[in-house]
Design an enzyme around this catalytic site. Structure first.
Site, PDB file in Angstrom:
ATOM      1  N   ALA A 358      72.106  12.387  23.703  1.00 53.78           N
ATOM      2  CA  ALA A 358      71.521  13.612  24.245  1.00 53.78           C
ATOM      3  C   ALA A 358      72.036  13.797  25.669  1.00 53.78           C
ATOM      4  O   ALA A 358      72.616  12.896  26.255  1.00 53.78           O
ATOM      5  CB  ALA A 358      69.997  13.536  24.241  1.00 53.78           C
ATOM      6  N   GLU A 394      65.555  12.265  28.968  1.00 59.91           N
ATOM      7  CA  GLU A 394      66.221  13.485  29.443  1.00 59.91           C
ATOM      8  C   GLU A 394      65.324  14.287  30.375  1.00 59.91           C
ATOM      9  O   GLU A 394      65.812  14.898  31.336  1.00 59.91           O
ATOM     10  CB  GLU A 394      66.660  14.342  28.251  1.00 59.91           C
ATOM     11  CG  GLU A 394      67.568  13.646  27.247  1.00 59.91           C
ATOM     12  CD  GLU A 394      68.780  12.990  27.876  1.00 59.91           C
ATOM     13  OE1 GLU A 394      69.221  13.424  28.958  1.00 59.91           O
ATOM     14  OE2 GLU A 394      69.300  12.026  27.286  1.00 59.91           O
ATOM     15  N   GLU A 416      71.127   7.123  35.315  1.00 65.49           N
ATOM     16  CA  GLU A 416      70.869   6.571  33.998  1.00 65.49           C
ATOM     17  C   GLU A 416      69.916   5.390  34.018  1.00 65.49           C
ATOM     18  O   GLU A 416      69.091   5.235  33.116  1.00 65.49           O
ATOM     19  CB  GLU A 416      72.191   6.176  33.332  1.00 65.49           C
ATOM     20  CG  GLU A 416      73.148   7.334  33.117  1.00 65.49           C
ATOM     21  CD  GLU A 416      72.561   8.450  32.253  1.00 65.49           C
ATOM     22  OE1 GLU A 416      71.526   8.218  31.580  1.00 65.49           O
ATOM     23  OE2 GLU A 416      73.125   9.559  32.262  1.00 65.49           O
TER      24      GLU A 416
END
EC number: 3.4.11.-
Length: 938
Positions: A358, A394, A416
């Site tokens: 994603a 996300e 991340e």
């Protein structure tokens, strides 16, 4: 971004790949550029981020540079700086093409006649420019392309003076390919007909494949996007649409000049102007989308944010769960970060073809079907976890990455690592802090224990799992409340700007009063802490840990600041944890009562292994066997993972590690058993060609897990807790892998019933993978065809993945060859990794997949030239091998290959094989002796 590929994480391309650009064509586009340029809005004033320079010291060995004066060849010139884009894109889903124009507003920093932008695989027209210093518009006199660096240089007759403002307009056109990068097409089938839609995937360096731009994360700008499409389709972008109308042939102006062939079959959608953001976060899509809608009331702003999830009509019924997760976590993050969510909406688009898992495009998250879709009535717990984690990950990026963005790709872990940490721990139902140990910490330590390890700034599993683990360790050390306060201070100090590592450490230092920069230095690789008992306590020593043993020489020069978190037993018999104990020298002594149980790394929050003496390990085994053990679930998980890793490195006997596992027979927690299952499966994968050892090891595995199968059975109930359901699945799958005949017969019988009447109620969602696997492995053509039919028309993404993995388990060579053919001609590009993983897990095809890969190497390289996939294919293809002959043949094959696109994956795969060879050599006798003694005693 979330990427789950072999095993679940991935690399991002940092190098700049070859580019195809051309100057011919675009006559129709160029005819309208002058009018379009004149009607474009004036340059937007935006906040000028503070330009920073920072030495990465030991935390980074790459890309030490200044943001103002970049030294890297990958950086664009700094003579101009973009401030705003007016981007118009027309999408033709019938011709599978796109075209348009972009006007970029610029601040001119140094006098120049040239404007250099990134461009890749686009057909470009000449550039036109307006300047605040010139009365007349000028057209580029020369256009030159640098295919290697993906750049185009426009030269103009008259220089733009320093301090002036300019607007440069360029027309472009391209094809909607199936590359899954840039602006690309995805397909779906409706009433037997293949149809298409389009979407973007720009991270890291593919915005340039959609429109000419300054494609660097620090060069933030505002974006005003206009999409032109067929009127029966839906347009999406980062921001809400402000106006939409069907084009009238009587219209005149910029759009008519830009696209002379527009008629009433087309519509125009204008979107609101975005905040300043990096090009890799720009997103847009066009297609026959449908949506579900919800909203979230935000705790700080008091605003109600509309939330939607889009996909095609055939899939939209599976999207509600992901939408509900998004509605739940968005306000939670605003509360945690103490920064308002800055956009007026948040959409999610689910795509049939998506290279990563994603992507966190601001205001328009995108991702693959398995990341966001499920049928709650047919979904197993693993599928639900995946959707929760991906959606939460996300959404966390909306702040951590999108509001504040890394200065360059070597700081990607700032995005991340934190999104991984938050995405894993935000939802409490699945005991996320405990599960983090197996899902991320142990995975990170396994990867980081290779000599080919690297800084967490390079984009692969370390950017996710290692970075998240380091942040989790820091949070535990300083306290979660202060940690999150520091994160909030960091975000507020760099709103809409770019940051480097020390900026985050500075925020946490401010919140805690501790020198976090010093504490967090040097986390390349990780240590093993060796514990030796003394008369008054313990002496601890740190050395770099490698999967083949202790590092030596220059590989063992690092000294880490290690929070020891020493657990002891107080006078009241309850555990006490000393969080102030830090080992920041090679050796140190600590006083404690060794007559009582104790343990380092309490809670398994630290990013290190702990090695105890044999006598202490025996006492630890006795302690974990107690029903009232002083060691928590997280402690027991960490002890198990440490023991097996240390035995692999020949620092502990494998028999001692198995003795610890044997002591846990009365364990009741699923997550501990999940860790044991993972480790025993890994042992079986190492000794897969030693029949004598494998048969004994399988008997040992069955003795541990079959009692749970008998106790819990095969039926799942809504009243079961997630732990009970997962423990049942874990036990059945472990017994199946160990070839327990009773489990095989039960699962075979269930698939036979399904084949007989088509009723899938006999296949519980949580056992779908296991039952499909049994059907293929112990069946024939009929079972294969039945699973193939599921693959072709799977009701859910989970079922499709299960079918792909199962088809690789056949022992019939004709069926194996059929599956190999499917890899080349019948699988989506995004799905080939599942076939490779499945073939690597089948003892019959474990080496056949290497021959297949090598035979089709050139075709695979061409097929995946612009995606992440080649690295995953290398890792998946060779990951199961374990002999010197395998190693020699692998080295010989890659000797004359250009491995630059997957060199890290190749190096880590070679390291893995070497480690297995060493493991077999030093531990086979010990393993056999232990298992034989165990067998005789039972």
């Amino acid at each position: 971004m979330v990427v789950f590929c072999l095993p679940s994480l991935a690399a991002k391309r940092l190098g700049l790949q070859p580019v195809v650009c051309a100057t011919s064509g675009l006559r129709n586009l160029y005819g309208g550029l002058r009018a379009f340029n004149r009607l474009s809005s004036s340059p937007h004033d935006i906040r000028n981020p503070k330009l920073l320079s920072s030495s990465l010291a030991a935390l980074s060995r790459t890309f030490t540079m200044s943001l103002e004066y970049p030294e890297s060849k990958f950086r664009l010139p700094t003579n101009v700086k973009p401030t705003h884009y007016d981007l118009t894109v027309r999408t033709d889903l019938e011709k599978l093409t796109f075209d348009g124009a972009v006007t970029i507003s610029l601040d001119v920093k140094q006098e120049t006649k040239t404007i250099v932008v990134n461009s890749s695989k686009l057909e470009l027209g000449p550039a036109t420019a307006q300047s605040s210093a010139h009365k007349s518009e000028q057209t580029s006199s020369d256009t030159s392309f640098d295919e290697k660096e993906k750049r185009v240089t426009f030269s103009f007759p008259t220089a733009f003076p320093a301090g002036s403002r300019a607007k440069v307009t360029v027309g472009f056109a391209g094809e909607l390919t199936g590359s899954m990068t840039g602006y690309y097409r995805s397909s779906f089938v409706e009433n037997g007909e293949t149809k298409y839609y389009s979407l973007t995937q720009f991270e890291a360096t593919d915005a340039r494949a959609a429109f000419p731009c300054f494609d660097e994360p620090a060069l933030k700008s505002t974006f005003a996007i206009t999409l032109v499409s067929k009127k029966d389709t839906v347009n999406l972008s980062n921001m809400p649409a402000t106006a939409e109308h069907v084009f009238s042939p009587n219209e005149h102006g910029a759009l008519k000049s830009l696209f002379p062939d527009l008629n009433e079959q087309w519509k125009v959608t204008k979107f609101d102007t975005s905040p300043v953001m990096s090009t890799y976060l720009v997103a847009y899509a066009n297609g026959p989308f449908e949506y579900l809608e919800s909203s979230a009331k935000m705790p700080l702003s008091g605003k109600t944010i509309p939330l939607r999830i889009y996909t095609t009509k055939d899939l939209i019924h599976q999207a509600q769960f992901a939408l509900d997760v998004k509605a739940r976590v968005l306000p939670m993050y605003e509360q945690i970060f103490e920064v308002e969510y800055p956009l007026p909406k948040l959409d999610t688009l689910v795509a049939n073809d998506f290279d990563a898992g994603a992507m966190e495009n601001w205001g328009l998250i995108t991702g693959r079907t398995s990341a966001f879709l499920l049928d709650p009535k047919k979904a197993d717990i693993a599928a639900k976890k995946r959707v929760v984690v991906v959606q939460s990950h996300e959404v966390a990026h909306m702040w951590f990455g999108n509001v504040v963005t890394m200065a360059w790709w070597d700081y990607l872990y700032l995005n991340e690592g934190f999104a991984t940490l938050m995405g894993e721990v935000i939802i409490e139902e699945f005991k996320p802090n405990s599960e983090f140990i197996s899902e991320h910490l142990n995975r990170a330590l396994s990867l980081d224990a290779k000599l080919s390890s690297h800084p967490i700034e390079i984009f692969d599993g370390l950017s996710y799992s290692k970075a998240a683990s380091v942040l989790r360790m820091l949070s535990n050390y300083v306290g979660e409340e202060k940690f999150l306060k520091g994160v909030s201070l960091y975000l507020k100090a760099h709103l809409y700007a770019n940051s480097v590592t020390n900026d985050l450490w500075a925020g946490i230092s401010q919140a805690t009063g501790k020198d976090i920069i010093k504490f967090m230095d040097n986390w390349i690789g990780f240590p093993v802490v060796s514990v030796t008992e003394t008369a008054n306590g313990i002496k601890v020593r740190q050395d770099r840990f490698l999967e083949t043993g202790l590092a030596e020489g220059e590989d063992n020069e690092t000294t880490w600041s290690i929070p020891l978190a020493i657990l002891t037993i107080g006078a009241d018999g309850k555990p006490i944890v000393n969080k102030t104990a830090v080992l920041d020298t090679r050796e140190r002594t600590f006083e404690l009562d060794t007559s009582k149980p104790y343990k380092l790394n309490a809670g398994t929050n630290g990013v290190y292994r702990v090695l105890y003496e044999d006598a202490r390990m025996s006492k630890i085994a006795a302690e974990v066997a107690k029903s009232d053990s002083a060691f928590s679930v997280e402690d027991r998980m960490g002890l198990t993972f440490d023991a097996l890793a240390l035995s692999k490195a020949a620092l502990m006997k494998l028999s001692s590690a198995l003795n610890l596992i044997d002591a846990l027979r009365n364990e009741e927690e699923y997550l501990v058993w999940d860790g044991i299952s993972t480790n025993l499966s890994s042992l079986a994968a190492v000794w897969w060609e030693n029949e004598r050892v494998l048969n004994l090891l399988n008997a040992f595995r069955i003795s541990l897990f079959l009692p749970f199968v008998k106790k819990l059975g095969y039926e799942y109930s809504d009243s079961d807790s997630p732990d009970i359901s997962q423990l049942r699945t874990c036990a059945i799958e472990q017994c199946l892998s160990a070839k327990d005949q009773s489990v095989i017969d039960e699962l075979k019988g269930r698939f036979a019933q399904y084949m007989k009447n088509g009723n899938d109620s006999v296949i519980p969602a949580d056992l779908t993978k296991a039952i499909y696997r049994v059907a293929i492995k112990y069946g024939g053509r009929d079972e294969y065809n039945a699973v193939r039919a599921i693959y072709d028309k799977a009701p859910t993404p989970t079922a499709r993945i299960a079918a792909m993995l199962a088809m690789c388990q056949s022992r019939d060579q004709a069926l194996i060859d059929e599956t190999f053919g499917l890899i080349l001609t019948g699988s989506r590009d995004q799905d080939i990794m599942y076939f490779v993983r499945g073939m690597s897990a089948n003892d019959i095809t474990k080496r056949q997949i290497t021959k297949f890969f090598e035979k089709n190497y050139d075709e695979l390289c061409k097929r995946f030239e612009s995606t992440f996939m080649m690295r995953y294919l290398v890792e998946g293809t060779y990951g199961g091998l374990s002999t010197q002959k395998d190693l020699d043949e692998m080295n010989a094959f890659f000797k004359d290959k250009d491995t630059s696109r997957y060199h890290m994956g190749l190096a880590q795969s070679l390291d893995s094989i070497r480690a297995k060879i060493a493991y077999i050599k030093h531990s086979s006798a010990d393993l056999l002796d232990y298992l034989q003694a165990w067998k005789q005693g039972n």
